[in-house]
Enzyme design. Sequence first.
Site, mmCIF file in Angstrom:
data_model
loop_
_atom_site.group_PDB
_atom_site.id
_atom_site.type_symbol
_atom_site.label_atom_id
_atom_site.label_comp_id
_atom_site.label_asym_id
_atom_site.label_seq_id
_atom_site.Cartn_x
_atom_site.Cartn_y
_atom_site.Cartn_z
ATOM 1 N N SER A 14 0.658 -1.275 -0.029
ATOM 2 C CA SER A 14 0.356 0.043 0.070
ATOM 3 C C SER A 14 0.870 1.216 0.068
ATOM 4 C CB SER A 14 -0.887 0.112 1.229
ATOM 5 O OG SER A 14 -1.565 1.345 1.377
ATOM 6 N N TYR A 63 -2.085 0.330 10.791
ATOM 7 C CA TYR A 63 -2.144 -0.071 9.595
ATOM 8 C C TYR A 63 -0.943 0.195 8.782
ATOM 9 C CZ TYR A 63 -3.969 -0.687 4.807
ATOM 10 O OH TYR A 63 -4.102 -1.070 3.410
HETATM 11 P P1 NDP Z 1 -11.760 -5.262 0.275
HETATM 12 O O1 NDP Z 1 -12.283 -5.112 1.914
HETATM 13 O O2 NDP Z 1 -12.657 -4.850 -0.697
HETATM 14 O O3 NDP Z 1 -11.083 -6.780 0.338
HETATM 15 C C1 NDP Z 1 -10.574 -7.450 1.148
HETATM 16 C C2 NDP Z 1 -10.462 -8.764 0.986
HETATM 17 O O4 NDP Z 1 -9.612 -9.474 1.758
HETATM 18 C C3 NDP Z 1 -11.805 -9.561 0.971
HETATM 19 O O5 NDP Z 1 -11.873 -10.242 -0.089
HETATM 20 C C4 NDP Z 1 -11.716 -10.506 2.469
HETATM 21 O O6 NDP Z 1 -12.480 -11.533 2.093
HETATM 22 C C5 NDP Z 1 -10.218 -10.641 2.382
HETATM 23 N N1 NDP Z 1 -9.927 -11.034 3.746
HETATM 24 C C6 NDP Z 1 -9.702 -9.978 4.854
HETATM 25 N N2 NDP Z 1 -9.732 -10.517 6.039
HETATM 26 C C7 NDP Z 1 -9.357 -11.864 5.538
HETATM 27 C C8 NDP Z 1 -9.045 -12.858 6.396
HETATM 28 N N3 NDP Z 1 -8.713 -12.965 7.826
HETATM 29 N N4 NDP Z 1 -8.712 -14.165 5.839
HETATM 30 C C9 NDP Z 1 -9.067 -14.221 4.534
HETATM 31 N N5 NDP Z 1 -9.303 -13.252 3.827
HETATM 32 C C10 NDP Z 1 -9.502 -12.069 4.231
HETATM 33 O O7 NDP Z 1 -10.467 -4.386 0.220
HETATM 34 P P2 NDP Z 1 -9.432 -4.244 -1.091
HETATM 35 O O8 NDP Z 1 -9.792 -5.004 -2.226
HETATM 36 O O9 NDP Z 1 -9.414 -2.762 -1.205
HETATM 37 O O10 NDP Z 1 -7.992 -4.637 -0.358
HETATM 38 C C11 NDP Z 1 -7.360 -5.786 -0.853
HETATM 39 C C12 NDP Z 1 -5.961 -5.448 -0.366
HETATM 40 O O11 NDP Z 1 -5.613 -4.259 -0.945
HETATM 41 C C13 NDP Z 1 -5.814 -5.136 1.064
HETATM 42 O O12 NDP Z 1 -4.564 -6.145 1.140
HETATM 43 C C14 NDP Z 1 -5.445 -3.997 1.345
HETATM 44 O O13 NDP Z 1 -4.809 -3.651 2.361
HETATM 45 C C15 NDP Z 1 -4.774 -3.259 0.144
HETATM 46 N N6 NDP Z 1 -4.798 -2.142 -0.393
HETATM 47 C C16 NDP Z 1 -6.025 -1.589 -0.344
HETATM 48 C C17 NDP Z 1 -6.370 0.070 -0.645
HETATM 49 C C18 NDP Z 1 -7.551 0.636 -0.850
HETATM 50 O O14 NDP Z 1 -7.585 1.697 -0.737
HETATM 51 N N7 NDP Z 1 -8.671 -0.078 -1.113
HETATM 52 C C19 NDP Z 1 -5.043 0.702 -0.985
HETATM 53 C C20 NDP Z 1 -3.772 0.074 -0.968
HETATM 54 C C21 NDP Z 1 -3.631 -1.329 -0.591
HETATM 55 P P3 NDP Z 1 -13.326 -12.146 3.349
HETATM 56 O O15 NDP Z 1 -14.015 -11.058 3.980
HETATM 57 O O16 NDP Z 1 -14.464 -13.159 2.273
HETATM 58 O O17 NDP Z 1 -12.440 -13.150 4.257
HETATM 59 C C1 8X3 Z 2 -4.876 1.882 1.614
HETATM 60 C C2 8X3 Z 2 -4.746 3.182 1.369
HETATM 61 O O1 8X3 Z 2 -4.315 5.155 2.171
HETATM 62 O O2 8X3 Z 2 -6.301 4.354 2.916
HETATM 63 O O3 8X3 Z 2 -3.771 1.150 1.910
HETATM 64 O O4 8X3 Z 2 -4.082 3.545 3.877
HETATM 65 S S1 8X3 Z 2 -5.139 4.184 2.577
#
Ligand code: NDP
Ligand code: 8X3
Length: 242
Positions: free
Chosen positions: A138, A151
């Site tokens: 991220s 985080y």
């Molecule tokens: P979402 O909340 O849309 O998706 C998160 C996914 O992670 C879900 O499919 C969820 O599935 C899975 N997950 C969460 N906890 C668990 C667990 N304990 N075991 C198994 N699966 C898990 O968020 P994003 O798509 O945005 O996030 C995906 C990745 O991208 C993350 O690592 C996030 O930190 C990263 N990220 C996101 C950003 C943003 O702005 N959105 C920016 C930078 C990085 P389920 O609940 O079904 O298990």
């Molecule tokens: C998710 C992006 O800027 O909310 O990793 O931390 S931010």
Amino acid sequence: MNKTILITGATSGIGKATAELLASLGFRLILAGRRKDRLVELKDNLRHLAKIHILNFDVRDKDAISKLIAGLPKDFREIDVLINNAGNAYGMGPIHEGELDDWDNMIDINLKGLLYVTRAISPQMVERKSGHIINIGSLAGVETYPNGAVYCASKHAVVAASEGMRKDLNPHGVKVSTISPGLVETEFSEVRFHGDKEKAASVYKGFLPLSAFDIAETIEFVVTRPDHVNIGDMLVLPSAQA
Ligand code: NDP
Ligand code: 8X3
């Protein structure tokens, strides 16, 4: 495409968009997440495009992970690419008011969960002297911001672990990449704010964030480079974010 790819966090956001895009290219996919109903629905929607297997586990459950990986059906046993995407933020606030359960979730899921899945899958890659691990970091793993110390710490740790594993696995012919997105509109903020949809929507007001598909396309690019090319680190931002 003759590769098997495991995606964690495939039930939503970046992971789901990546599953859809990679299925449209014909990759064999193992889709993982906790919400089984969503995995089943995704498999039903994508099975006309590619071979799909679903794995229902929590990345914190190290025993379940190793059992499920060891028990994969023959067609899915050799994993060529692991996309460590599962993760979330829980809560947002100053360190002296932090909720300990939120901290546990972020460190146990974003860091330890990623390590457990990597530990279960990397040995077979080392044995075959080929494979590719793509870790979703991220912008929060490169910089910090107020009210996000834990985080940001979890994502800094992902970036460090990713660099370290690249060095460990390089002599064994296994590539490791880190993709670090800025703000992407997914269920991320809804999870962060414990289901408060209004608060979550306000995060993306007044500018155009990245979509999950934007990051899926980035992942597709990283996955489809030739064997001798490894994209080490990518920072992908919405144009509106500096
Ligand atoms: P979402 O909340 O849309 O998706 C998160 C996914 O992670 C879900 O499919 C969820 O599935 C899975 N997950 C969460 N906890 C668990 C667990 N304990 N075991 C198994 N699966 C898990 O968020 P994003 O798509 O945005 O996030 C995906 C990745 O991208 C993350 O690592 C996030 O930190 C990263 N990220 C996101 C950003 C943003 O702005 N959105 C920016 C930078 C990085 P389920 O609940 O079904 O298990
Ligand atoms: C998710 C992006 O800027 O909310 O990793 O931390 S931010």
